[in-house]
Every structure is written in structure tokens, then in C-alpha cells.
Motif scaffolding. Structure first.
Motif, PDB file in Angstrom:
ATOM      1  N   VAL A 104      12.064 -12.277   8.915  1.00  0.00           N
ATOM      2  CA  VAL A 104      12.232 -12.225  10.379  1.00  0.00           C
ATOM      3  C   VAL A 104      11.417 -11.093  11.005  1.00  0.00           C
ATOM      4  CG1 VAL A 104      14.568 -13.181  10.204  1.00  0.00           C
ATOM      5  CG2 VAL A 104      14.286 -10.717  10.440  1.00  0.00           C
ATOM      6  N   LEU A 105      10.886 -10.201  10.181  1.00  0.00           N
ATOM      7  CA  LEU A 105      10.154  -9.053  10.721  1.00  0.00           C
ATOM      8  C   LEU A 105       8.764  -9.455  11.222  1.00  0.00           C
ATOM      9  CD1 LEU A 105      10.986  -6.426   7.947  1.00  0.00           C
ATOM     10  CD2 LEU A 105      12.124  -6.718  10.153  1.00  0.00           C
ATOM     11  N   GLY A 106       8.225  -8.644  12.138  1.00  0.00           N
ATOM     12  CA  GLY A 106       6.869  -8.870  12.628  1.00  0.00           C
ATOM     13  C   GLY A 106       5.827  -8.493  11.562  1.00  0.00           C
ATOM     14  N   ASP A 107       4.592  -8.936  11.750  1.00  0.00           N
ATOM     15  CA  ASP A 107       3.531  -8.706  10.761  1.00  0.00           C
ATOM     16  C   ASP A 107       3.285  -7.226  10.486  1.00  0.00           C
ATOM     17  OD1 ASP A 107       3.127 -11.322  10.256  1.00  0.00           O
ATOM     18  OD2 ASP A 107       1.449 -11.566  11.660  1.00  0.00           O
ATOM     19  N   ASP A 108       3.228  -6.408  11.569  1.00  0.00           N
ATOM     20  CA  ASP A 108       2.953  -4.979  11.414  1.00  0.00           C
ATOM     21  C   ASP A 108       4.025  -4.313  10.551  1.00  0.00           C
ATOM     22  OD1 ASP A 108       0.859  -5.429  12.997  1.00  0.00           O
ATOM     23  OD2 ASP A 108       1.598  -4.319  14.751  1.00  0.00           O
ATOM     24  N   ARG A 109       5.272  -4.662  10.889  1.00  0.00           N
ATOM     25  CA  ARG A 109       6.403  -4.086  10.173  1.00  0.00           C
ATOM     26  C   ARG A 109       6.339  -4.461   8.691  1.00  0.00           C
ATOM     27  NH1 ARG A 109      11.263  -1.811  12.568  1.00  0.00           N
ATOM     28  NH2 ARG A 109      11.598  -0.141  11.081  1.00  0.00           N
ATOM     29  N   ARG A 110       6.036  -5.720   8.441  1.00  0.00           N
ATOM     30  CA  ARG A 110       5.943  -6.185   7.049  1.00  0.00           C
ATOM     31  C   ARG A 110       4.892  -5.409   6.284  1.00  0.00           C
ATOM     32  NH1 ARG A 110       6.033 -12.732   6.578  1.00  0.00           N
ATOM     33  NH2 ARG A 110       7.339 -13.155   8.379  1.00  0.00           N
ATOM     34  N   GLU A 111       3.720  -5.258   6.893  1.00  0.00           N
ATOM     35  CA  GLU A 111       2.629  -4.530   6.246  1.00  0.00           C
ATOM     36  C   GLU A 111       3.058  -3.114   5.884  1.00  0.00           C
ATOM     37  OE1 GLU A 111      -0.251  -5.329   4.963  1.00  0.00           O
ATOM     38  OE2 GLU A 111       0.393  -7.384   5.407  1.00  0.00           O
ATOM     39  N   ALA A 112       3.682  -2.450   6.888  1.00  0.00           N
ATOM     40  CA  ALA A 112       4.113  -1.067   6.692  1.00  0.00           C
ATOM     41  C   ALA A 112       5.088  -0.962   5.526  1.00  0.00           C
ATOM     42  CB  ALA A 112       4.753  -0.531   7.971  1.00  0.00           C
ATOM     43  N   LEU A 113       6.001  -1.941   5.432  1.00  0.00           N
ATOM     44  CA  LEU A 113       7.007  -1.892   4.377  1.00  0.00           C
ATOM     45  C   LEU A 113       6.402  -2.215   3.012  1.00  0.00           C
ATOM     46  CD1 LEU A 113       9.914  -3.560   6.326  1.00  0.00           C
ATOM     47  CD2 LEU A 113       9.943  -1.245   5.374  1.00  0.00           C
ATOM     48  N   LEU A 114       5.532  -3.209   2.984  1.00  0.00           N
ATOM     49  CA  LEU A 114       4.916  -3.600   1.702  1.00  0.00           C
ATOM     50  C   LEU A 114       4.129  -2.439   1.101  1.00  0.00           C
ATOM     51  CD1 LEU A 114       3.673  -7.271   2.326  1.00  0.00           C
ATOM     52  CD2 LEU A 114       5.551  -6.515   0.862  1.00  0.00           C
ATOM     53  N   ARG A 115       3.469  -1.679   1.982  1.00  0.00           N
ATOM     54  CA  ARG A 115       2.677  -0.538   1.496  1.00  0.00           C
ATOM     55  C   ARG A 115       3.536   0.498   0.794  1.00  0.00           C
ATOM     56  NH1 ARG A 115      -0.673  -0.851   6.140  1.00  0.00           N
ATOM     57  NH2 ARG A 115       0.842   0.439   7.217  1.00  0.00           N
ATOM     58  N   ARG A 116       4.829   0.583   1.196  1.00  0.00           N
ATOM     59  CA  ARG A 116       5.714   1.586   0.618  1.00  0.00           C
ATOM     60  C   ARG A 116       6.310   1.137  -0.721  1.00  0.00           C
ATOM     61  NH1 ARG A 116       8.732   4.929   4.224  1.00  0.00           N
ATOM     62  NH2 ARG A 116       7.572   5.319   6.117  1.00  0.00           N
ATOM     63  N   MET A 117       6.100  -0.115  -1.068  1.00  0.00           N
ATOM     64  CA  MET A 117       6.777  -0.627  -2.261  1.00  0.00           C
ATOM     65  C   MET A 117       5.920  -0.533  -3.502  1.00  0.00           C
ATOM     66  SD  MET A 117       8.641  -4.037  -0.922  1.00  0.00           S
ATOM     67  CE  MET A 117       9.762  -3.944   0.470  1.00  0.00           C
ATOM     68  N   ALA A 118       6.621  -0.519  -4.653  1.00  0.00           N
ATOM     69  CA  ALA A 118       5.920  -0.573  -5.934  1.00  0.00           C
ATOM     70  C   ALA A 118       5.347  -1.977  -6.103  1.00  0.00           C
ATOM     71  CB  ALA A 118       6.888  -0.251  -7.064  1.00  0.00           C
ATOM     72  N   HIS A 119       4.323  -2.110  -6.941  1.00  0.00           N
ATOM     73  CA  HIS A 119       3.633  -3.386  -7.097  1.00  0.00           C
ATOM     74  C   HIS A 119       4.573  -4.535  -7.440  1.00  0.00           C
ATOM     75  CE1 HIS A 119       0.542  -6.263  -8.115  1.00  0.00           C
ATOM     76  NE2 HIS A 119       1.159  -6.462  -9.268  1.00  0.00           N
ATOM     77  N   ARG A 120       5.436  -4.292  -8.425  1.00  0.00           N
ATOM     78  CA  ARG A 120       6.285  -5.365  -8.918  1.00  0.00           C
ATOM     79  C   ARG A 120       7.281  -5.835  -7.845  1.00  0.00           C
ATOM     80  NH1 ARG A 120      10.114  -5.193 -14.239  1.00  0.00           N
ATOM     81  NH2 ARG A 120      11.228  -7.017 -13.517  1.00  0.00           N
ATOM     82  N   GLU A 121       7.866  -4.852  -7.165  1.00  0.00           N
ATOM     83  CA  GLU A 121       8.796  -5.136  -6.070  1.00  0.00           C
ATOM     84  C   GLU A 121       8.125  -5.961  -4.978  1.00  0.00           C
ATOM     85  OE1 GLU A 121       9.944  -1.217  -4.737  1.00  0.00           O
ATOM     86  OE2 GLU A 121      11.997  -1.955  -4.433  1.00  0.00           O
ATOM     87  N   ARG A 122       6.888  -5.562  -4.659  1.00  0.00           N
ATOM     88  CA  ARG A 122       6.146  -6.204  -3.583  1.00  0.00           C
ATOM     89  C   ARG A 122       5.882  -7.670  -3.904  1.00  0.00           C
ATOM     90  NH1 ARG A 122       1.904  -2.352  -2.539  1.00  0.00           N
ATOM     91  NH2 ARG A 122       0.764  -3.287  -4.263  1.00  0.00           N
ATOM     92  N   GLU A 123       5.433  -7.904  -5.144  1.00  0.00           N
ATOM     93  CA  GLU A 123       5.101  -9.274  -5.545  1.00  0.00           C
ATOM     94  C   GLU A 123       6.349 -10.157  -5.531  1.00  0.00           C
ATOM     95  OE1 GLU A 123       2.016 -10.409  -5.796  1.00  0.00           O
ATOM     96  OE2 GLU A 123       1.618  -8.352  -5.099  1.00  0.00           O
ATOM     97  N   GLU A 124       7.456  -9.584  -6.031  1.00  0.00           N
ATOM     98  CA  GLU A 124       8.739 -10.292  -6.075  1.00  0.00           C
ATOM     99  C   GLU A 124       9.191 -10.692  -4.662  1.00  0.00           C
ATOM    100  OE1 GLU A 124      10.595 -11.070  -8.528  1.00  0.00           O
ATOM    101  OE2 GLU A 124      12.590 -11.383  -7.657  1.00  0.00           O
TER     102      GLU A 124
END
Lengths: 456, 456
Positions: free
Chosen positions: A108-128
Motif C-alpha cells: 500500500v506504500l508509495g514508490d518513494d517510501r518503498r525505495e527508502a525502506l528497501l534500501r535499509r534492508m538486508a539483501h535476503r530480507e529485501r528479496e523475500e
């Protein structure tokens, strides 16, 4: 209900404390309420656009609780509330969530928000997260969680138990375990119940059920819920194209699906499109759009009735008393037909009625509708005598039987026909069926009237 | 669906083997099918009154499996199949069943059969069965099972685990444990998950949740299901008047309730009474009775429309073209009103709409229905010009707005009014709402017509 009373009391106390901005009282009240209850209070606050207070309430909760409460909200509400949070807090909340709720919130989040959050995550978490968020809404993939306990084939019971103890805090359910082969394919399943009564040295392969009930990521959610209900499952494992285990759908999610699919079916039965939220919360513009389409289409459908009436204007002018019975006859046919259609559509949705039952059901409907028509004809005939004499009574009674019988058979057959054409049988809604029967009823009634009254 | 394909294949193979009376092939096929699947085959055989073959199929199954299959059947089917069994076999089947299924089966048996079975039972078993069978249908008591794991307060974790191991084969669920005090009152609950990660020497009292979500034996089943759904419960404990724990309702039973309550609501929405079985299996006489009541009542309701038309006979005779638009106008109002009523009734059933929301929802409906009426008036006005000139177009357009608005508000308010009067809001069915709007629509339309056309 005692439960409801207690709930209302705690709820009111919490709202009072929030109103007074009384933090110690808030902290005392919050443990009395469950996440689902706090979420409901939050929904009201968001509905009243009181985001400041909604935010204050959330901030009193420990992070884990906050995540759980947010998980109970609808998409639009989640978006509103996340807009009051910084990236740090939102990231922390996401981390506390179950994998399926995390993916739902992420969507439900906007694109900018998603990008910001994905950048903070570890690789495995992000892919999952990206994987879970990528499945189409309304499929097993969108419904499932990846928080399940997987046991590698060949493990002993004692080591499997240790694995369960380790994953217990994170897994959605530890009560059904899934055994996977080295390629990640679903090889078997066993319950924690089996595991705790088994000999510690035994191997899971020797205890597990090999023939596991499962589903695929692209299975529609109503089908998923039906399998869970049919086999009384705690959780249903979901596999991808390569037969790899990718998630499980738990019993509580299946229950929510049954509830929301029923609501959707009930609305469809009245020609209302699928609402994205409850009727008291959905935006007005959306409510208008979901209702107007069929209403306008049926205006044109109703013109058929008008055309029928225009065709028989001479008969009507000669015997205006006939118009008296028109709403009654087409109304009765419409009601009986809508009943028949509804019985079929619901029967097909629950799996009680299959296409192969069509012949048998037609025979049954013929008998029932015939009896209904006869009963209603007997009820209306005396009024016919009273209003227009015996000839009119005869016309009205015969028309009643014919219209109820025709309407019921039309209502019964339409869902099967639509299904055959690849449409949703639920398109055979009460308004559609009623409109079709109105038009046919006008023709049947005035044809019989013209025949009998001009002949007699 | 791959699952469905496999199922059909095994099913056909089983039926072939049954047809050929080929016992070895039957024995080979049966393990491929689950109890729910075998139950479905059995239902078809019973439906075709092929009790001989139904019996043959059951007799191939081990006793435990037989009990499970019979537990999946509906009441009438259970009665038919038990009539093919001697008391010995039936007793053995009952013993293999879960406590709730045993009570359900017991309830469908005749008095003589019950007496014979009770005489064969031990005292404790007999009292337990009589107690469970005594709760009113549709309540928590009738839904619950007494097969749960109870842990006496004060027990250590290691002893509690031992207790779980001992009761595992019989309990409906071992995943949620209930701690009871010496008087048998519900003192707390804990999950098996908590138990297996806890220190063996700890006491359950220190680990358990004290504030247990519970319900009472007389709570209606839809309320029970709503609590299970709201709090995502695996099982909901049920207490009697003295707060003693007497049973639990498990998630799979709650799911069945949600499904059957939805079917009931959908049928009610079309003025069909509660069917005791699926539409393809319910006796014809029962189907007739459940449909005829409201259909005949509404015949008399429709007379109101007729009376309205009779009242305006002069207006109609002067301008027969008006009749052309009659089905269209009252049909549109009825559709919009039935939509509004359905949205409210379902909202109230799911708990999304409460009585306190009435004012807010009225405002929303006013806006949406106004827009709907305007849209439909615009759609119909050109046809008015074409059929009867500008004056008729004006009458038709104004009537459309008035009827759609009135109909929608009536449909929206009726469920609240019924609820206020202590009736079931679902009585505001599409046929009832449509009939009321038909009559009002006739009055509105011809009043406006008389006013405009005699004035102009």
C-alpha cells in the motif's frame, strides 16, 4: 454478551484517557485490550481524520504490539497511519510483522517510501519481501506467509523438535511442519502432535505423511479457502511451478477469505461490484461507481418491458383493469426467479451444486415452481373475479402460473448458462433476473389477455 | 486444479471398483482418498438411494475411518446410513468419533436406537453424551467438543507436557491448553508452543495468560464464529453458568459456521427460509415451504401497486404512453433500494455497520442515491422526449430521481428499523424492499404526472 460489555468498558476508558492525554492511564488501559480491539479504535480515529490522536495511541504501544495493530487495519488506513511515521519507525514496525502482513503493508506504500525502506534492508530480507509482494491479489501467493517451519528430509525427531523450539517465536504456526527435500520441494508433512509423541531417534521421513494436500501460488483465494474448509486444515502449504514449498496459508486467513468472499457474493447478487472496504468506510465515489453500472444497464433492460406494454396498448386501452394486475404478476415472477437464481449461484459457490447436476435440478425446480405458481394463482384469482369478472380472473391466474414457472426456470438456468459461457454465474443477480422476467412477464400476460379476452 | 483432477481420477477408480464389487481394488483405492472425499461419494450414493452400495463402501473402511467419514455427512444422510448398521457396529463407530460429532450423530437417531445405545455405555460416557446432545442447536454448546486438554493449576511444565502426550490421540486440538482450578473453572490458557519452549520446572500458572477470551454455552453460533475470526483463535473455550470450562469450539467448526451463516443470509436476502441441507439435496416439500411464505405475502403487498394504479386510472387513460415508463421507473427504484438494503444488512451481519452509524450512513446514502438518481434520469430523459414529448420527459426524469432517492433511503433505513423493533434486519430482503418501492413508485410517478401534465 459479557465479552462485548467488558470490551466497551475498556474501550471507553481508553478513549477517555486519550482525550485527557493521560499517559499513565493509557498505559494502564492498553494491556486490557487486544490488538484487534485497539485496531478498531484506531479505525474510528482515522475515519474521523483524527490522525494526531491515532498517532498518539500507537506511540503508547510497544513496537511488537504496534506492528500487530497495524496489521489489522485496511489498506487505506495503513497508508494514512504510515504517513505519520518516520522511515526509522516504519522500518522497525515492518521488522516486527509476520511476512504476509509485511508484504501487504508494503504493497500500500508509495514508490518513494518503498525505495527508502528497501534500501535499509538486508539483501535476503529485501528479496523475500519483493517476492511476497509480487503475487497477484486474490491468489494463494498473496495470502500466504513464508513464516513456516521447514524440516529437511532425513532429520531425527529430537533435532526437528530443537528446530521447532528455535523458530517458535517467528513462525505463524509451529503445529504443522513441512519436510522438504534438498531441492526445496515439499516431500511430506507432520504435525507437532506426532512429533512430541514420537521416539526421539526416529527420522521424520518415516513418520511424515507423503501425500500432502497442497495448492499452487496462482490458485484463486476462494479455492484455497474451500480446500482448508473441506479438509479441516490448520494450514495449507503453497508450492511454485517447480513444486518448491514457498509458503503456507493459515486457518485464520482462510476464515477471513470465506467471510469476505461471502460479502462479495452477497453484493454481486444485488449487482454491486466488489468494494475495496466496508460499506461505512469505502469512498463515496467508489460506492457510486460500483452501484451505477448495472443500474443504468438495467434501465435499458427495463425498456423492453415498456416496449412490450406499448405493443399491447390496444388491449390495455380496451381493458384498463388489466394494468392493476401488472405489478403483481411481474413482481411475483421476478421474486420467484430471483430465489431460483440465488439458490443456484450460492450452491455453485459452495460446491454444493455442480454443472453435472443441472438436469436433476431442472426437474426439481419444475415441480417446486409449478407448485409455487399454482399457490399464488389461487391467492390472486379471487381478486381477479372481484376487480374484473371471471374472464379477467382466468387470465390473471393462468398468467401467474406461466410467469412464475417461466421466471423460476429462467432464474435457475441463467447461472449455468453464464458459467458455460465462461462468465461468473453470480452475474445472474436479482436485479438482472427480475428485469428479464419483467419484460417476459409483460409479453406473457398481455398475450394471454389478448387471446382470452378477444376470444371470449 | 491439479487437486481436483487427482480427486476425480481416484473417485472414478473407486466407483468402478465398487461397481465391479472388486474388494482388492477397493482396498487399494481407499487410502488414496480422504474422509471428506469418501463422504462426498457416499452422499451421492445415498442421494441415489443406493444404500446397499453405500453400506458396502463403508464396510471396506477401518472403524476409525468409518467414524470420520460418517462425521462428514448431513443429519438425514447419517440417519439413512445408520439404519443399515447393527447396534454393535454403530456403538463401535460412536466410540471412534470425537465428542462433538458423537453428540451430533446421536441427535439424529430415533428414540429406540438412542435407548439401546445408551444402555451399552459406561455411566460417565453416557452422561457426557447426554450433556453434549442437550444444548440447543445453533449455540456454542451444540458446536463445542469436550475433547480438549485441561491442565490443573499448579502443574509443572514437564508434567503438563506428559499430560499432553497422553491425551494427544483423543483431543481435538493439543495446541491450546486450558488451565483449570480445583472447581473446574477456567483459570488461564497457554499454547503448546509456549509449553515446549518453557523451562521444564516452571509452573503453568506463571506462564499462562489469565485473561482468556471465552464464550458461554448459550452464545449464538454466529457470535462464536465472529470471536474466533476477530482474534484469529485456534479454539475458543466455552464455560457454563458457574464459569466451569465445559468445551472448546475449534477453528474448523467456526469456519463451517461462517460458511453456513453466509448461505443462510444470502437465502434470507431473497426471502428464502433456512434450508436444512444443500439445495440439491433438501426435500422438495421443504424447498416449497421455505419459498412460498414470502412469495404469497408479497402478492398481497403488490396489490398496493395495483391499488395505486387503479387510483390514477383517469391519468393513465388520458396519457397511455405513461405506462411505457412504469416498469422502468419502479424497477430502477427497486434495484437501487435492494442494493442499499443489502449493503446495510451485510454490514450489520459482519459487524462493519452498527446502529450508532445510522446518521452518518444516511448522509452518505443521500449523496450516493442522489447521484445515482440523477445519472439514471439523464439516461432515461431522451427516451421520454422521443416517446411522449418534453412534458413526459420532465415527468419521467423527475420521477426517476424521486423514486431512486426514496427507494434507496427506504432500503437503507428498513434494516435499522427492523433491528430496532427486535426483528432480524435480514428480513429487509430484496423482494420485500422491491415490493414496497413498487407501490411507492406508482404513487410518486403518477402524482408527479398528474401535477405536471394537468398543470401544463
Amino acid at each position: 454478551m459479557p465479552l462485548d460489555d467488558t470490551l466497551t468498558r475498556h474501550r471507553d476508558a481508553l478513549l477517555d484517557a486519550l482525550e485527557a492525554d493521560d499517559r499513565p492511564r493509557l498505559d494502564a488501559q492498553l494491556p486490557e485490550l487486544r490488538s484487534a480491539d485497539i485496531a478498531e479504535i484506531l479505525q474510528d480515529l482515522i475515519g474521523d481524520e483524527d490522525l494526531l490522536r491515532a498517532r498518539a495511541l500507537l506511540e503508547c504501544l510497544p513496537l511488537e504490539r504496534r506492528a500487530s495493530v497495524i496489521g489489522h487495519l485496511h489498506g487505506e488506513e495503513q497508508l494514512s497511519i504510515t504517513e505519520t511515521m518516520g522511515d526509522d519507525v516504519l522500518q522497525a514496525v515492518l521488522e516486527e510483522m509476520g511476512a504476509d502482513e509485511r508484504a501487504d503493508l508494503f504493497k500500500v506504500l508509495g514508490d518513494d517510501r518503498r525505495e527508502a525502506l528497501l534500501r535499509r534492508m538486508a539483501h535476503r530480507e529485501r528479496e523475500e519481501l519483493k517476492r511476497l509482494a509480487s503475487y497477484e491479489e486474490g491468489t494463494a501467493g498473496a495470502l500466504m506467509t513464508s513464516d513456516y517451519v521447514a524440516i529437511p528430509a532425513g532429520m531425527t525427531v529430537s533435532r526437528a523438535l530443537m528446530r521447532v523450539r528455535q523458530t517458535a517465536p517467528d513462525a505463524e504456526t509451529v503445529y504443522q511442519l513441512y519436510v522438504i527435500d534438498p531441492e526445496g520441494r515439499l516431500a511430506g508433512t507432520m504435525s507437532l502432535r506426532q512429533l512430541i509423541v514420537a521416539r526421539p531417534g526416529a527420522r521424520v521421513d518415516d513418520l511424515m505423511i507423503h501425500d500432502v494436500i497442497h495448492t499452487r501460488v496462482d490458485t484463486p483465494q476462494e479455492e484455497v479457502a474451500r480446500v482448508v474448509a473441506r479438509y479441516d486444515l490448520l494450514a495449507l502449504p503453497v508450492i511454485d511451478e517447480a513444486s518448491r514449498l514457498v509458503g503456507i496459508v493459515t486457518h485464520d486467513d482462510a476464515l477471513d477469505v470465506v467471510e469476505s468472499e461471502a460479502t462479495e457474493d452477497i453484493h454481486k447478487g444485488m449487482s454491486i461490484g466488489t468494494l475495496e472496504d466496508g460499506v461505512s468506510r469505502v469512498p463515496l465515489w467508489s460506492l457510486y461507481r460500483k452501484r451505477v453500472t448495472w443500474l443504468v444497464l438495467l434501465v435499458f433492460g427495463n425498456l423492453l418491458s415498456g416496449a412490450g406494454i406499448a405493443h399491447f396498448e390496444a388491449t390495455i386501452a380496451a381493458q384498463v383493469a388489466l394494468v392493476f394486475f401488472l405489478p403483481l404478476l411481474i413482481g411475483s415472477g421476478g421474486n420467484a426467479g430471483a430465489q431460483a437464481a440465488t439458490l443456484m449461484v450460492r450452491g455453485m459457490a459452495t460446491g454444493d451444486v455442480g454443472v453435472r447436476d443441472w438436469g436433476k435440478l431442472l426437474g426439481r425446480e419444475l415441480l417446486v415452481a409449478g407448485s409455487l405458481g399454482l399457490t399464488m394463482a389461487l391467492a390472486v384469482a379471487p381478486i381477479g373475479v372481484f376487480r374484473g369478472g371471471e374472464a379477467v380472473a382466468l387470465v390473471v391466474a393462468v398468467s401467474m402460473i406461466a410467469i412464475v414457472l417461466f421466471g423460476s426456470l429462467l432464474g435457475m438456468c441463467l447461472p449455468f448458462l453464464l458459467d458455460r459461457l465462461g462468465w461468473d454465474p453470480a452475474t445472474a443477480s436479482a436485479p438482472l433476473v427480475t428485469t428479464l422476467i419483467d419484460a417476459s412477464g409483460v409479453l406473457i400476460y398481455f398475450s394471454i389477455a389478448t387471446l382470452v379476452l378477444s376470444g371470449g
